[in-house]
Write a protein that holds these residues in place. Structure first.
Motif, mmCIF file in Angstrom:
data_model
loop_
_atom_site.group_PDB
_atom_site.id
_atom_site.type_symbol
_atom_site.label_atom_id
_atom_site.label_comp_id
_atom_site.label_asym_id
_atom_site.label_seq_id
_atom_site.Cartn_x
_atom_site.Cartn_y
_atom_site.Cartn_z
ATOM 1 N N LYS A 8 5.166 70.120 -34.122
ATOM 2 C CA LYS A 8 6.256 70.635 -34.961
ATOM 3 C C LYS A 8 5.983 72.081 -35.373
ATOM 4 O O LYS A 8 6.866 72.935 -35.295
ATOM 5 C CB LYS A 8 6.405 69.745 -36.198
ATOM 6 N N VAL A 9 4.753 72.358 -35.798
ATOM 7 C CA VAL A 9 4.391 73.719 -36.205
ATOM 8 C C VAL A 9 4.520 74.678 -35.023
ATOM 9 O O VAL A 9 5.051 75.786 -35.169
ATOM 10 C CB VAL A 9 2.971 73.754 -36.811
ATOM 11 N N LEU A 10 4.052 74.272 -33.858
ATOM 12 C CA LEU A 10 4.154 75.120 -32.671
ATOM 13 C C LEU A 10 5.607 75.441 -32.348
ATOM 14 O O LEU A 10 5.951 76.589 -32.058
ATOM 15 C CB LEU A 10 3.473 74.437 -31.480
ATOM 16 N N ARG A 11 6.485 74.437 -32.405
ATOM 17 C CA ARG A 11 7.907 74.677 -32.126
ATOM 18 C C ARG A 11 8.527 75.590 -33.180
ATOM 19 O O ARG A 11 9.334 76.462 -32.854
ATOM 20 C CB ARG A 11 8.690 73.350 -32.081
ATOM 21 N N ILE A 12 8.152 75.401 -34.444
ATOM 22 C CA ILE A 12 8.686 76.267 -35.501
ATOM 23 C C ILE A 12 8.222 77.703 -35.284
ATOM 24 O O ILE A 12 9.025 78.640 -35.393
ATOM 25 C CB ILE A 12 8.277 75.748 -36.899
ATOM 26 N N LEU A 13 6.947 77.897 -34.988
ATOM 27 C CA LEU A 13 6.436 79.250 -34.742
ATOM 28 C C LEU A 13 7.189 79.910 -33.595
ATOM 29 O O LEU A 13 7.610 81.070 -33.693
ATOM 30 C CB LEU A 13 4.938 79.211 -34.422
ATOM 31 N N PHE A 14 7.373 79.167 -32.513
ATOM 32 C CA PHE A 14 8.055 79.718 -31.344
ATOM 33 C C PHE A 14 9.509 80.068 -31.667
ATOM 34 O O PHE A 14 9.954 81.194 -31.429
ATOM 35 C CB PHE A 14 7.990 78.722 -30.186
ATOM 36 N N ASN A 15 10.245 79.112 -32.201
ATOM 37 C CA ASN A 15 11.671 79.335 -32.474
ATOM 38 C C ASN A 15 11.884 80.385 -33.558
ATOM 39 O O ASN A 15 12.778 81.225 -33.441
ATOM 40 C CB ASN A 15 12.354 78.025 -32.865
ATOM 41 N N MET A 23 6.661 86.204 -37.273
ATOM 42 C CA MET A 23 6.179 84.857 -37.565
ATOM 43 C C MET A 23 6.574 84.472 -38.994
ATOM 44 O O MET A 23 6.690 85.343 -39.857
ATOM 45 C CB MET A 23 4.656 84.789 -37.439
ATOM 46 N N PRO A 24 6.763 83.199 -39.243
ATOM 47 C CA PRO A 24 7.060 82.765 -40.614
ATOM 48 C C PRO A 24 5.817 82.915 -41.491
ATOM 49 O O PRO A 24 4.689 82.863 -40.990
ATOM 50 C CB PRO A 24 7.429 81.290 -40.445
ATOM 51 N N ASP A 25 6.036 83.115 -42.783
ATOM 52 C CA ASP A 25 4.881 83.105 -43.688
ATOM 53 C C ASP A 25 4.593 81.660 -44.093
ATOM 54 O O ASP A 25 5.321 80.732 -43.700
ATOM 55 C CB ASP A 25 5.101 84.019 -44.894
ATOM 56 N N LEU A 26 3.536 81.469 -44.855
ATOM 57 C CA LEU A 26 3.111 80.115 -45.200
ATOM 58 C C LEU A 26 4.178 79.369 -46.003
ATOM 59 O O LEU A 26 4.415 78.185 -45.783
ATOM 60 C CB LEU A 26 1.784 80.157 -45.963
ATOM 61 N N LYS A 27 4.831 80.042 -46.924
ATOM 62 C CA LYS A 27 5.890 79.393 -47.721
ATOM 63 C C LYS A 27 7.038 78.922 -46.838
ATOM 64 O O LYS A 27 7.595 77.853 -47.052
ATOM 65 C CB LYS A 27 6.419 80.347 -48.805
ATOM 66 N N LEU A 29 6.773 78.100 -43.649
ATOM 67 C CA LEU A 29 6.276 76.946 -42.906
ATOM 68 C C LEU A 29 6.250 75.698 -43.778
ATOM 69 O O LEU A 29 6.596 74.609 -43.311
ATOM 70 C CB LEU A 29 4.869 77.209 -42.379
ATOM 71 N N GLU A 30 5.844 75.851 -45.034
ATOM 72 C CA GLU A 30 5.840 74.710 -45.956
ATOM 73 C C GLU A 30 7.248 74.149 -46.113
ATOM 74 O O GLU A 30 7.448 72.934 -46.095
ATOM 75 C CB GLU A 30 5.293 75.121 -47.322
ATOM 76 N N ARG A 31 8.220 75.023 -46.263
ATOM 77 C CA ARG A 31 9.599 74.591 -46.447
ATOM 78 C C ARG A 31 10.149 73.902 -45.194
ATOM 79 O O ARG A 31 10.803 72.863 -45.265
ATOM 80 C CB ARG A 31 10.483 75.784 -46.832
ATOM 81 N N LYS A 32 9.854 74.464 -44.039
ATOM 82 C CA LYS A 32 10.397 73.913 -42.790
ATOM 83 C C LYS A 32 9.723 72.602 -42.365
ATOM 84 O O LYS A 32 10.349 71.774 -41.726
ATOM 85 C CB LYS A 32 10.295 74.945 -41.673
ATOM 86 N N THR A 33 8.447 72.425 -42.732
ATOM 87 C CA THR A 33 7.732 71.214 -42.326
ATOM 88 C C THR A 33 7.688 70.160 -43.421
ATOM 89 O O THR A 33 7.489 68.980 -43.137
ATOM 90 C CB THR A 33 6.275 71.524 -41.935
ATOM 91 N N PRO A 38 -2.741 73.171 -47.164
ATOM 92 C CA PRO A 38 -3.967 72.692 -46.488
ATOM 93 C C PRO A 38 -3.686 71.933 -45.186
ATOM 94 O O PRO A 38 -4.413 72.091 -44.198
ATOM 95 C CB PRO A 38 -4.612 71.766 -47.520
ATOM 96 N N GLU A 39 -2.627 71.131 -45.163
ATOM 97 C CA GLU A 39 -2.256 70.411 -43.939
ATOM 98 C C GLU A 39 -1.834 71.387 -42.847
ATOM 99 O O GLU A 39 -2.164 71.207 -41.675
ATOM 100 C CB GLU A 39 -1.114 69.438 -44.209
ATOM 101 N N LEU A 40 -1.100 72.418 -43.233
ATOM 102 C CA LEU A 40 -0.655 73.418 -42.261
ATOM 103 C C LEU A 40 -1.832 74.222 -41.735
ATOM 104 O O LEU A 40 -1.885 74.534 -40.542
ATOM 105 C CB LEU A 40 0.388 74.341 -42.891
ATOM 106 N N ALA A 41 -2.786 74.547 -42.605
ATOM 107 C CA ALA A 41 -3.981 75.278 -42.175
ATOM 108 C C ALA A 41 -4.747 74.462 -41.137
ATOM 109 O O ALA A 41 -5.219 75.010 -40.126
ATOM 110 C CB ALA A 41 -4.865 75.606 -43.368
#
Length: 92
Positions: A8-15, A23-27, A29-33, A38-41
């Motif tokens: 999921k993270v890989l697809r979000i980064l790509f899209n 690239m998206p920032d951490l916030k 990524l947190e919102r989208k996932t 810590p889980e995202l890291a």
């Protein structure tokens, strides 16, 4: 095989990078996932170790492969075999 979160993270980064030019920032990524930092890291570390992405900081990430590798393709490449058999031109 990638874990669901890693995929999921890989697809979000790509899209996200394709549509926003960065690239998206951490916030973001947190919102989208729906996952915590810590889980995202951990997911990003696994993607780095699997050589799907490069770069230590999220803003510096470069995507090496945008999709999960297929196990049968990886096994065939490792063994030197090709589908259809018989080398490049179909000959042994």
């Amino acid at each position: 095989m990638l874990a669901d979160l890693d995929r999921k993270v890989l697809r979000i980064l790509f899209n996200f990078s394709r549509s926003n030019g960065r690239m998206p920032d951490l916030k973001e990524l947190e919102r989208k996932t729906g996952k915590a930092a810590p889980e995202l890291a951990d997911a990003l570390d696994r993607l780095r170790k699997g050589v799907y992405i490069m770069g230590r900081r999220l803003s510096e990430v470069v995507i090496i492969e945008s999709e999960e590798r297929k196990p049968e393709k990886k096994a065939a490449l490792a063994s030197g075999s090709t589908t259809g058999g018989g080398g490049i031109y179909g000959q042994n």
